[in-house]
Structure formats: C-alpha cells, structure tokens
Design an enzyme around this catalytic site. Structure first.
Site, PDB file in Angstrom:
ATOM      1  CE  LYS A 196      42.963  47.017  44.691  1.00 56.68           C
ATOM      2  NZ  LYS A 196      41.845  47.844  44.936  1.00 56.68           N
ATOM      3  CG  ASP A 197      40.935  48.608  49.988  1.00 54.02           C
ATOM      4  OD1 ASP A 197      40.834  49.573  49.224  1.00 54.02           O
ATOM      5  OD2 ASP A 197      40.415  47.495  49.746  1.00 54.02           O
ATOM      6  CG  MET A 228      31.522  48.315  50.155  1.00 52.90           C
ATOM      7  SD  MET A 228      31.621  50.057  49.786  1.00 52.90           S
ATOM      8  CE  MET A 228      32.833  50.044  48.511  1.00 52.90           C
ATOM      9  CG  HIS A 238      35.303  40.298  47.811  1.00 49.33           C
ATOM     10  ND1 HIS A 238      34.953  40.750  46.563  1.00 49.33           N
ATOM     11  CD2 HIS A 238      35.491  41.411  48.564  1.00 49.33           C
ATOM     12  CE1 HIS A 238      34.915  42.066  46.565  1.00 49.33           C
ATOM     13  NE2 HIS A 238      35.251  42.510  47.763  1.00 49.33           N
ATOM     14  CB  SER A 289      39.302  46.623  42.099  1.00 46.27           C
ATOM     15  OG  SER A 289      38.344  47.626  42.340  1.00 46.27           O
TER      16      SER A 289
HETATM   17  P1  AMP Z   1      35.263  46.086  48.986  1.00 42.53           P
HETATM   18  O1  AMP Z   1      34.106  45.178  48.748  1.00 42.53           O
HETATM   19  O2  AMP Z   1      35.983  46.512  47.763  1.00 42.53           O
HETATM   20  O3  AMP Z   1      34.945  47.205  49.938  1.00 42.53           O
HETATM   21  O4  AMP Z   1      36.331  45.195  49.739  1.00 42.53           O
HETATM   22  C1  AMP Z   1      35.994  44.360  50.812  1.00 42.53           C
HETATM   23  C2  AMP Z   1      37.250  43.743  51.350  1.00 42.53           C
HETATM   24  O5  AMP Z   1      37.889  43.008  50.308  1.00 42.53           O
HETATM   25  C3  AMP Z   1      38.265  44.791  51.837  1.00 42.53           C
HETATM   26  O6  AMP Z   1      38.869  44.320  53.032  1.00 42.53           O
HETATM   27  C4  AMP Z   1      39.236  44.858  50.689  1.00 42.53           C
HETATM   28  O7  AMP Z   1      40.537  45.248  51.097  1.00 42.53           O
HETATM   29  C5  AMP Z   1      39.239  43.419  50.212  1.00 42.53           C
HETATM   30  N1  AMP Z   1      39.699  43.317  48.821  1.00 42.53           N
HETATM   31  C6  AMP Z   1      39.333  44.075  47.749  1.00 42.53           C
HETATM   32  N2  AMP Z   1      40.024  43.716  46.652  1.00 42.53           N
HETATM   33  C7  AMP Z   1      40.858  42.709  47.036  1.00 42.53           C
HETATM   34  C8  AMP Z   1      41.832  41.917  46.352  1.00 42.53           C
HETATM   35  N3  AMP Z   1      42.106  42.090  45.062  1.00 42.53           N
HETATM   36  N4  AMP Z   1      42.500  40.982  47.068  1.00 42.53           N
HETATM   37  C9  AMP Z   1      42.239  40.792  48.394  1.00 42.53           C
HETATM   38  N5  AMP Z   1      41.328  41.502  49.087  1.00 42.53           N
HETATM   39  C10 AMP Z   1      40.649  42.440  48.420  1.00 42.53           C
END
Ligand code: AMP
Length: 284
Positions: free
Chosen positions: A150-151, A22, A29, A186
């Site tokens: 993480k998720d 996102m 990331h 995050s």
């Molecule tokens: P998001 O942009 O938060 O929706 O996350 C995009 C992707 O990045 C998802 O697959 C999350 O699980 C991963 N992600 C978010 N935070 C972390 C983190 N601290 N370490 C590794 N991957 C992450």
C-alpha cells in the site's frame, strides 16, 4: 500474548519478524501479521512475530495529522494476538528517541529523493521513516520485517536502505488489502464522511482503468481523469519503474517495459490524504 513497553520486556522476542505499524490495526495489518507468521515458520525456525505499535512523530509533516491519528492500543493487542503475533512492542517516545542521544537518519535511498511522489508532498517524511525503521531494527534485532505494498515508495525505500546499508534485515512485502468495492484499507479512512468514502473509490477505479491502457501517457491520463472527476485534489497520478520510481517515457507501451512498472496516485479529500498503487499493466 506479551505486551512489551521496555527493552527488558522485549528481550525474549529479539531476533524475530517485525511488523512495524502506527496502530489502529485493520485487516491490512492482520494480513501482514499472517505473512510474518508464515515467514517465521518457514524461513526462521519459528522465530517470534512482533507487532511494533508506535505513532512516530518524526514522520508526520502536519501536526494536526499526528494529533488526530487514531490510538487504540487495547484493541490492537487483541487483534495482533488473534492474527498470530507473540508480542506487541509499544515503547514510549523516550525509549525510541532518548533526550540526550541523537538517533541517526542514515542515507536516504535514491527512490525516496526528488521523485515528485510522497517525497515531494510530505517533506521530511522519508527522513522520519528511515530514522524510525533503522531504530526499530536495532532495538528489536529483528531478522525480517514485513511492509505493505500500500505504501509502495516506503516499501522500496526500506528495502533499498536495508540492502544498501547491509542492515541484515530481510524485507518481506505484503499485498494491499481492499474493501470489497476496491478502497484500500487505511487507518485514516475513519475520517472520511459517507460522501467522501464514495468519491474515494475513484482512486482504485482510476488505477484499474490505467491497467487496461497501452501506453504510460494514456494510463496516467486515465488515473488523473478518474480522480479529478470525483473532486479529489490530485498530488500525482503516474506510472514509474516499480523499484527505482524513475519516470518512464510517456509513449512506452506495456509490452516495451524493460522492468516491472507501477501505477501510483495520491490526493487529498477533506481531512484525508489518500494513496494507492497497482502494478502496470495488470499482473497475469
Ligand atoms: P501504518 O500503520 O499505516 O503505518 O501501516 C503499517 C504497515 O501496514 C505498513 O507497512 C503499511 O504499508 C501497511 N498497510 C497499511 N494499509 C494496508 C493495507 N490496506 N493493506 C496491506 N498493508 C497495509
């Protein structure tokens, strides 16, 4: 580095490895982009690495959370390029959800239903995730996609969906990246005050304490105690089967486990919902 806003722009990068995000990219990331680049090189003959940036409205259960979600496309493009991606795909909402087309949600895998985890505390969230992930897979025709541990429930859900529906996309997991003091990175952490940032450490501390406990019940108690003592409103603090997310009998000891288990917790602190997980017991 190529920035695509339409399918026409994206066409040269079809069939690659996708990193769905996102935006508001951070070191977590970056780690996923590097994993994607290795997978593309080792397994897919140098297929393109595509970072998908889309703040998906259908997976937010709170309008405020959607409105306040950080949007930083220009920086994201620079970060993605530096980490080794060939393309950032940032489609407008009309491309993902055209007005006169209904985008299927598909069958929601069992691990995302009635588990008392994210499914319970974010009603409709996994319907939105399954819908948007199926949509990305179709639009980008990707061969593989990287999701963060993480998720955890999301990772298991997407894996079960891709396998169960024969979508033909390999799901590659990426480990959780943490600050030196243990806080999982995050995009939402920017909304923590200094004091909340300190209290948020009780989450990773609780999970680490749980890893030293001998039974599921004691592990769950260790997480809950750590998190509540920091004044965090706990949503869940639990140890589950790592793949199905089914509960385990409370007296199960680590050595009696028949399959890998995972300690998971989430709670609210001020404006932010924090979530984190670790293997249980700790990996050797
Ligand atoms: P998001 O942009 O938060 O929706 O996350 C995009 C992707 O990045 C998802 O697959 C999350 O699980 C991963 N992600 C978010 N935070 C972390 C983190 N601290 N370490 C590794 N991957 C992450």
């Amino acid at each position: 580095m190529h920035v695509a806003h339409t399918l026409e722009d994206l066409r040269p990068h079809f069939g690659g490895v996708l990193i769905p995000t996102m935006g508001a990219l951070h070191t977590g990331h970056i780690e996923l982009i590097e994993i994607a680049a290795r997978h593309a090189h080792d397994e897919l003959n140098g297929a393109p690495v595509v970072v998908y940036v889309f703040v998906n409205p259908t997976q937010f259960d709170e309008k405020d959370d959607f409105d306040r979600y950080p949007r930083t496309l220009e920086t994201d493009v620079a970060i993605a390029a530096e980490a080794g991606a060939q393309c950032v795909f940032a489609p407008p909402v009309e491309l993902v959800y055209p007005q006169n087309e209904s985008i299927p949600v598909g069958t929601i895998p069992d691990c995302a239903v009635n588990k008392g985890l994210e499914d319970a505390f974010r009603p409709g969230h996994f319907e939105g995730v399954c819908q948007v992930v199926r949509r990305f897979f179709k639009l980008t025709q990707c061969a593989a996609a990287v999701f963060g541990e993480k998720d955890w429930q999301q990772l298991q859900t997407v894996r079960a969906m891709s396998e169960g529906e024969g979508l033909g996309v390999t799901i590659v997991p990426g480990p959780t990246v943490r600050e030196k003091d243990g806080l999982a990175l995050s995009s939402r952490n920017v909304h923590l005050t200094k004091d909340e940032r300190e209290r948020a450490l009780s989450i990773s501390r609780g999970l680490r304490a749980a890893q030293q406990e001998f039974t599921v019940a004691d592990a769950e108690r260790a997480i809950r105690e750590s998190v509540t003592s920091a004044g965090i409103d706990v949503n869940y603090a639990t140890v589950r089967d790592a793949a199905t997310l089914e509960p385990l009998p409370p007296h199960t000891t680590a050595s009696e486990l028949q399959a890998p288990a995972r300690a998971l917790t989430a709670g609210r602190l001020g404006l932010v919902r924090l979530l984190d997980n670790m293997p249980w017991p700790s990996e050797p």
